[in-house]
Design an enzyme around this catalytic site. Sequence first.
Site, mmCIF file in Angstrom:
data_model
loop_
_atom_site.group_PDB
_atom_site.id
_atom_site.type_symbol
_atom_site.label_atom_id
_atom_site.label_comp_id
_atom_site.label_asym_id
_atom_site.label_seq_id
_atom_site.Cartn_x
_atom_site.Cartn_y
_atom_site.Cartn_z
ATOM 1 N N HIS A 119 -4.089 -5.147 0.206
ATOM 2 C CA HIS A 119 -3.631 -5.709 1.527
ATOM 3 C C HIS A 119 -3.908 -7.086 1.559
ATOM 4 O O HIS A 119 -4.812 -7.617 1.510
ATOM 5 C CB HIS A 119 -4.707 -5.048 2.811
ATOM 6 N N CYS A 166 0.811 -1.114 0.056
ATOM 7 C CA CYS A 166 -0.001 0.046 0.085
ATOM 8 C C CYS A 166 0.722 1.238 0.086
ATOM 9 O O CYS A 166 1.511 1.670 -1.102
ATOM 10 C CB CYS A 166 -0.962 -0.096 1.181
ATOM 11 N N GLU A 211 -2.789 -8.815 3.775
ATOM 12 C CA GLU A 211 -3.135 -9.286 5.138
ATOM 13 C C GLU A 211 -4.793 -9.214 5.478
ATOM 14 O O GLU A 211 -5.056 -9.782 6.441
ATOM 15 C CB GLU A 211 -2.162 -8.694 6.122
ATOM 16 N N GLN A 224 3.950 2.742 -2.881
ATOM 17 C CA GLN A 224 4.029 3.965 -3.381
ATOM 18 C C GLN A 224 5.491 4.614 -3.260
ATOM 19 O O GLN A 224 5.968 5.290 -3.961
ATOM 20 C CB GLN A 224 2.780 4.908 -2.900
#
Length: 404
Positions: A367, A283, A369, A287
């Site tokens: 994500h 995430c 996770e 970037q």
Amino acid sequence: MTAGPIPGESSAERAAARLVLADGRVFEGAAIGARERATGEVVFTTSMTGYQEALTDPSYGGQMLVMTYPLQGNYGVNANDEESSRIQVRGFVVRELTDLPSHWRSRGTLDGYLREQGVPGISGIDTRALTRHLRTQGVLMGTLTSDESAEQALARLRAVPDYAEGNYVASVSTPEPYAFALDGTPDPRGGSASPSETVRGHSPQAPHIAVIDLGVKRNIMRILAGRGCRVTAVPHTASAEEIRRLAPDGVVLSPGPGDPMLLDGVVETARGLVGEQPLLGICLGHQVLARVFGARTYKLPFGHRGANHPVRELATGRVWITSQNHGFAVDGEGLAPEMRVAQRHLNDDTVEGLEHAELPIFTIQYHSEASPGPHDTEFLFDRFLSAVRGEEALTTTGARAGGA
């Protein structure tokens, strides 16, 4: 975590409250949680469940969260579903809040949970109308109030800096390094970690992963520790040399809140680690690594937040359903030749993953996770750890680094 509704106060008796947006739109409802004012960027998530994980996700720092699914609080709250040491959102917006949760793990109501942590909210508004407004206008600054007129609240709101101007990573990152533990020992921010360098139950020979904490969710560290790793979280201010002294076998750049263009220091740290050990960016970490390799980032109109985002792997055409929470995206046109776009979002073609042509470096915008969300892509942690262990320098597609 035993708080329930305020004694003697039923849903029908809650004080009036209003959500005022920067463009002058006003939504009237009932106050929930703490009786406080709150100001932040108003964003929405399409996840049907997982409100506690979302509330405690550091990536929501500086924002007020709208749940598009109408009923919230139906399974209560519990310590196991917290993704950080506290509620991270500034305000919470729902259509309907129940005071009668039903779940065997529940230890209190959602209303009481908000109130305990001093976070205000509003219920009884048309969250779908609000979502449509944000999709049309783009995300907006907003304020929650129960003691002002709409005009007073709007005047106050217009004096507040815009969300994009703030560096929120500093408010959610750990102030000092700590080793994560699965046994519940408190960490410096109230999480689940041990102050020792070795996670109990793992040998010193276990792979050592350094996580640059830009707003890390606990489940990232749970997954790594559960796969036999020693995990050390380090502050976002840590230099490449400070991380090097920990002798990690791999480095993860975590998710977090805000604009990646404000994180020059983290970009320089990541640049200093390139080529030394496998790197995984998730995430905001994705970037940051994109910036290391020449890309710029830009703000999306209303972001990607929810547990149903389709992502296509370009090399294979395979599609995964992913959990996402971000308001900025990578411009793939500026990337250095050695860093290629590996995955794209099927809805808007935004960049969802990068991989290096030669080094074991890859990134994901979503994500793996989850928490909340689908677990379709949790296997990417295994691919990262394969590179860490030197078994294969795997990219996100499973090919050897530098291979076709």
